[in-house]
Write a protein that holds these residues in place. Structure first.
Motif, PDB file in Angstrom:
ATOM      1  N   ALA A 138     -20.664  26.416  -0.627  1.00 26.05           N
ATOM      2  CA  ALA A 138     -20.507  27.653  -1.723  1.00 26.05           C
ATOM      3  C   ALA A 138     -18.939  27.775  -2.242  1.00 26.05           C
ATOM      4  N   ARG A 139     -18.238  27.009  -1.324  1.00 23.04           N
ATOM      5  CA  ARG A 139     -16.754  26.798  -2.074  1.00 23.04           C
ATOM      6  C   ARG A 139     -16.529  26.173  -3.364  1.00 23.04           C
ATOM      7  N   SER A 140     -17.770  25.371  -3.710  1.00 22.34           N
ATOM      8  CA  SER A 140     -17.516  24.534  -4.765  1.00 22.34           C
ATOM      9  C   SER A 140     -18.719  24.599  -5.956  1.00 22.34           C
ATOM     10  N   GLN A 141     -19.467  25.681  -5.535  1.00 20.80           N
ATOM     11  CA  GLN A 141     -20.815  25.844  -6.285  1.00 20.80           C
ATOM     12  C   GLN A 141     -20.697  26.373  -7.755  1.00 20.80           C
ATOM     13  N   HIS A 142     -19.377  26.869  -7.804  1.00 16.54           N
ATOM     14  CA  HIS A 142     -19.068  27.511  -9.399  1.00 16.54           C
ATOM     15  C   HIS A 142     -18.540  26.438 -10.089  1.00 16.54           C
ATOM     16  N   LEU A 143     -18.499  25.079  -9.694  1.00 13.74           N
ATOM     17  CA  LEU A 143     -17.845  24.218 -10.421  1.00 13.74           C
ATOM     18  C   LEU A 143     -18.665  23.245 -11.133  1.00 13.74           C
ATOM     19  N   HIS A 165     -20.807  20.170 -12.218  1.00 10.88           N
ATOM     20  CA  HIS A 165     -21.599  19.029 -11.738  1.00 10.88           C
ATOM     21  C   HIS A 165     -21.608  19.180 -10.332  1.00 10.88           C
ATOM     22  N   PHE A 166     -21.343  20.333  -9.689  1.00 10.80           N
ATOM     23  CA  PHE A 166     -21.375  20.328  -8.347  1.00 10.80           C
ATOM     24  C   PHE A 166     -22.625  19.995  -7.636  1.00 10.80           C
ATOM     25  N   ARG A 167     -23.984  20.529  -8.307  1.00 12.24           N
ATOM     26  CA  ARG A 167     -25.076  19.965  -7.584  1.00 12.24           C
ATOM     27  C   ARG A 167     -25.418  18.520  -7.883  1.00 12.24           C
ATOM     28  N   VAL A 192     -14.533  19.000  -6.910  1.00 13.28           N
ATOM     29  CA  VAL A 192     -15.531  19.429  -6.030  1.00 13.28           C
ATOM     30  C   VAL A 192     -15.272  19.119  -4.603  1.00 13.28           C
ATOM     31  N   LEU A 193     -14.981  17.908  -4.446  1.00 11.60           N
ATOM     32  CA  LEU A 193     -14.889  17.434  -3.019  1.00 11.60           C
ATOM     33  C   LEU A 193     -13.695  18.043  -2.390  1.00 11.60           C
ATOM     34  N   LEU A 194     -12.537  18.217  -2.932  1.00 13.59           N
ATOM     35  CA  LEU A 194     -11.676  18.824  -2.008  1.00 13.59           C
ATOM     36  C   LEU A 194     -11.695  20.222  -1.467  1.00 13.59           C
ATOM     37  N   ASN A 195     -12.900  20.923  -2.052  1.00 17.28           N
ATOM     38  CA  ASN A 195     -13.210  21.988  -1.373  1.00 17.28           C
ATOM     39  C   ASN A 195     -14.280  21.966  -0.177  1.00 17.28           C
TER      40      ASN A 195
END
Length: 729
Positions: free
Chosen positions: A409-414, A416-418, A450-453
């Motif tokens: 959930a920490r990156s879901q706002h970014l 291409h996350f999915r 995305v990955l850093l989170n």
């Protein structure tokens, strides 16, 4: 099961000496020089052993100092035991089977040398002890995340330091050949050559006499026999290893056997080594195997001749406590926020919080390690909480699933996350950040952001173009691909369709990037994974195109579907299809052909032949009806008009089939075909069917048996009404 033919070179020899040699001979079509060239020829997987870079090549599991004492001491007793010839039993308690539990992604005891451990009385009192003759095989089993790989690593390191580790292999699902049996034996053999150089001439001679040992053209059992067991037995019989054997038998460590995607290969491996040790009970060799309790493994290893170790029955509480205490202390030294908090508020975590955390974690070391990383991970703009604020949140998480969801959930706002996490979950082997970005058609910085989170659950390499992005634990892939567990983060099988389309597009481009290399090999594997899921063909044959996120390599989606539907006729298992089902696919292929050639940017697809994976031979039969003929004829007329309008010269060079042609051979020597090859195959089918019906003069026109056959060539033939006419592709 019959033993494979044994290689008898040096058979019966004793106390011989093998000095440095310069042997040169031919193995297949390769010139082999003894020494390092042998290892190069064996082509081992370099990141499969205990010496691999674990951050780049998971599992990144290691025994934490001072933990796992009971289980490792028990393994020592088994591995070091030598049966007394007079009694057939080992002295002392080395033959005791002990079941218990412990584990984690970071926890154990020991060092480069075997420690002199004692077993705590409270720990040993909970163990179930079964006495029997020392077994050549030890199976350590337990649930996901209990620490099997950490124990395997520790055992391998200790016995390597003592000079008695013959080889080690750590399977890991979704890691290309490392998750199959393709190079398993040759990887072990290369380690054997390094550990015992005297085996090199024997392995060289075996390769010379049986080149198929290196190409996968011989059974796994034969590979094991000729590349591992026979050379080892020969040097033992020759007295070469007396000094090493004075300490005890040699050991082969195999971790994560359940992670191997080749179940039949796993079964063959177990069956063969069980039979081998039955026939060779005095050979000073042990196999240590660690895995989950999968049925195909359990039914073969829960037998006489295998010592069982249940890791779940070793009490892990004290080991987890030690790991957490030391890890939080180390985090406090690194993190200025934690240090500032401790100066003002005192001890953190408090003793009360630590007790709650240990109770909450239970017996899973991977959960302990993952929760720890979740608590101490750096704050982000989307999640500015401190470690002190995350600890209470961790206490509310119900196991790994909640933790995985909270971290994702920490990156879901970014952007291409999915697509990013779905790609990482489904790739057949891990890729660097830059290759993931290329494959998805996005910028490298977007993947990094995305990955850093997500570093609590995904290993992120230090550079963009070197090192692979890997899952911290395979349970994350299980979570993401099980909808009942992951909910909104579920990665559906249809994402394999997306990856197949992207990979097919890249393969057509014929580039030399890491993404291209991956795509040329795996575009059809992702397609097969997609089509084996429920409802897959409803997606493929729907009226609307599957919607993909732009940008995309220029390729009409219907053209891709035309190629893959044609391929599906060939690879689908006969037991899962009928001639009528295959006819349906053939008609869909023709419909997609029309849509593809009527689209823009179809030239490369028409003219570029891509190699597809295929079995050594197959035969499929399609009942070709008059109705199917009418549909194909209509589609081909439209396709011809479209192609002629866009590439006027293309059709002028194609054969005009009139139905009398009994053979048509395409020039590509591989199992490869282009859009134009499919177009011509459909043209031949309709022309030959019309000719056969007119020749038979039967009304109404009966169905014809259209056979797809691959032996030396890919061949289409009609057999329904006499004759055996063919078109070879």
């Amino acid at each position: 099961m019959q033993n494979p033919t044994r290689f008898a070179n040096f058979s019966g020899a004793h106390h011989f000496r093998i000095d440095s040699q310069n042997n040169t001979f031919i193995a297949g079509n390769q010139v082999l020089n003894a020494g390092e060239d042998l290892i190069r020829l064996l082509d081992p997987i370099l990141d499969a052993s205990h010496t691999r870079n674990r951050r780049r090549s998971p599992p990144n599991s290691e025994c934490f100092p001072g933990t796992r004492r009971g289980v490792i001491e028990n393994i020592f007793g088994w591995a070091d035991a030598v049966d007394d010839p007079a009694t057939g039993r080992s002295p002392g308690n080395g033959d005791a089977e002990v079941s218990s539990d412990n584990g984690m992604d970071s926890a154990c005891s020991g060092g480069p040398e075997r420690p002199e451990w004692g077993i705590d009385a409270s720990e040993s009192s909970s163990m179930e002890v079964i006495h029997h003759r020392t077994s050549h095989i030890y199976w350590l089993h337990g649930f996901a995340g209990c620490g099997k790989s950490a124990v395997s690593l520790e055992v391998a390191k200790i016995y390597a330091a003592s000079g008695r580790l013959l080889a080690s292999y750590f399977f890991f699902r979704g890691s290309g050949d490392r998750s199959t049996m393709n190079r398993f034996v040759t990887t072990l053999a290369s380690q054997l050559v390094t550990v015992i150089p005297a085996t090199a001439p024997l392995i060289e001679a075996a390769v010379r006499s049986r080149p198929g040992l290196l190409t996968g053209d011989t059974p796994l059992a034969t590979q094991l026999d000729l590349l591992i067991l026979t050379p080892f037995q020969a040097v033992v019989d020759a007295g070469v290893l007396q000094e090493n054997l004075s300490k005890g038998p040699f050991l082969i460590v195999i971790d994560g056997l359940d992670e191997c995607e080749d179940k039949s290969g796993v079964e063959e491996l177990i069956d063969f080594i069980l039979e081998f040790f039955e026939d060779n009970p005095t050979i000073p060799l042990r196999f240590f195997i660690a895995s989950r309790v999968e049925q195909h493994i359990r039914e073969r290893l829960e037998v006489d001749g295998v010592q069982l170790g249940d890791l779940n029955r070793y009490p892990p509480r004290e080991d987890i406590k030690r790991f957490l205490e030391v890890s939080f202390q180390a985090a406090a030294r690194r993190d200025r926020v934690i240090r500032a908090y401790v100066r003002v508020r005192g001890e953190w975590p408090t003793k009360q919080a630590m007790v709650k955390l240990i109770k909450h974690i239970g017996q899973s070391f991977v959960l302990a390690s993952t929760i720890f990383r979740f608590i101490v991970q750096p704050a982000t703009e989307a999640d500015p909480t401190t470690p002190m604020e995350r600890l209470p949140l961790a206490l509310k998480m119900n196991g790994l699933d909640v933790l995985y969801g909270q971290t994702l959930a920490r990156s879901q706002h970014l952007p291409h996350f999915r697509d990013i996490y779905s790609t990482i979950a489904l790739l057949r082997y891990p890729l660097p950040i830059v290759a993931i970005a290329d494959l998805l058609g996005i910028e490298v910085f977007e993947v990094v952001r995305v990955l850093l989170n997500l570093q609590a659950i995904i290993h992120v390499p230090g550079t963009d173009d070197e090192g692979d992005v890997t899952l911290c634990h395979t349970s994350l892939r299980d979570f993401l691909t099980t909808e009942s567990r992951s909910g909104d983060f579920f990665v559906p099988p249809s994402f394999h369709l997306y990856l197949s389309f992207r990979c097919f597009s890249f393969a057509l481009e014929k580039g030399n990037t890491l993404a291209n290399t991956y795509c040329e090999v795996y575009f059809d594997r992702h397609w097969k994974a997609f089509t084996q899921s429920p409802g897959a063909w409803d997606t493929v044959t729907g009226d609307e195109d599957f919607h993909f996120a732009p940008p995309l390599v220029s390729l009409p989606y219907p053209a891709f579907l035309c190629s893959m539907t044609f391929y599906s006729i060939l690879f689908v298992e006969p037991s899962h299809s009928s001639p009528v089902d295959l006819l349906y696919l053939l008609i869909e292929c023709a419909k997609r052909l029309v849509q593809g050639v009527e689209s823009h940017s179809m030239e490369r697809w028409l003219e570029t032949a891509l190699p597809f994976s295929a079995p050594e031979s197959f035969e499929r039969t399609v009942l070709f009806t008059e109705e199917a003929y009418e549909i194909l004829q209509h589609c081909l007329q439209r396709a011809s008009v479209a192609i002629d309008a866009k590439i006027p010269t293309l059709l002028k060079h194609q054969t005009d089939f009139d139905g009398t042609e009994i053979n048509h051979v395409f020039e590509n020597p591989m199992f490869a075909f282009s859009g134009l090859d499919i177009f011509n195959a459909l043209r031949w089918i309709t022309a030959r069917a019309r000719f056969k019906w007119e020749e038979a003069k039967i009304t109404p026109r009966p169905a014809l048996e259209l056979k797809f056959d691959l032996s030396l060539q890919f061949t289409l033939s009609f057999d329904g009404i006499g004759g055996n006419d063919s078109m070879a592709i």
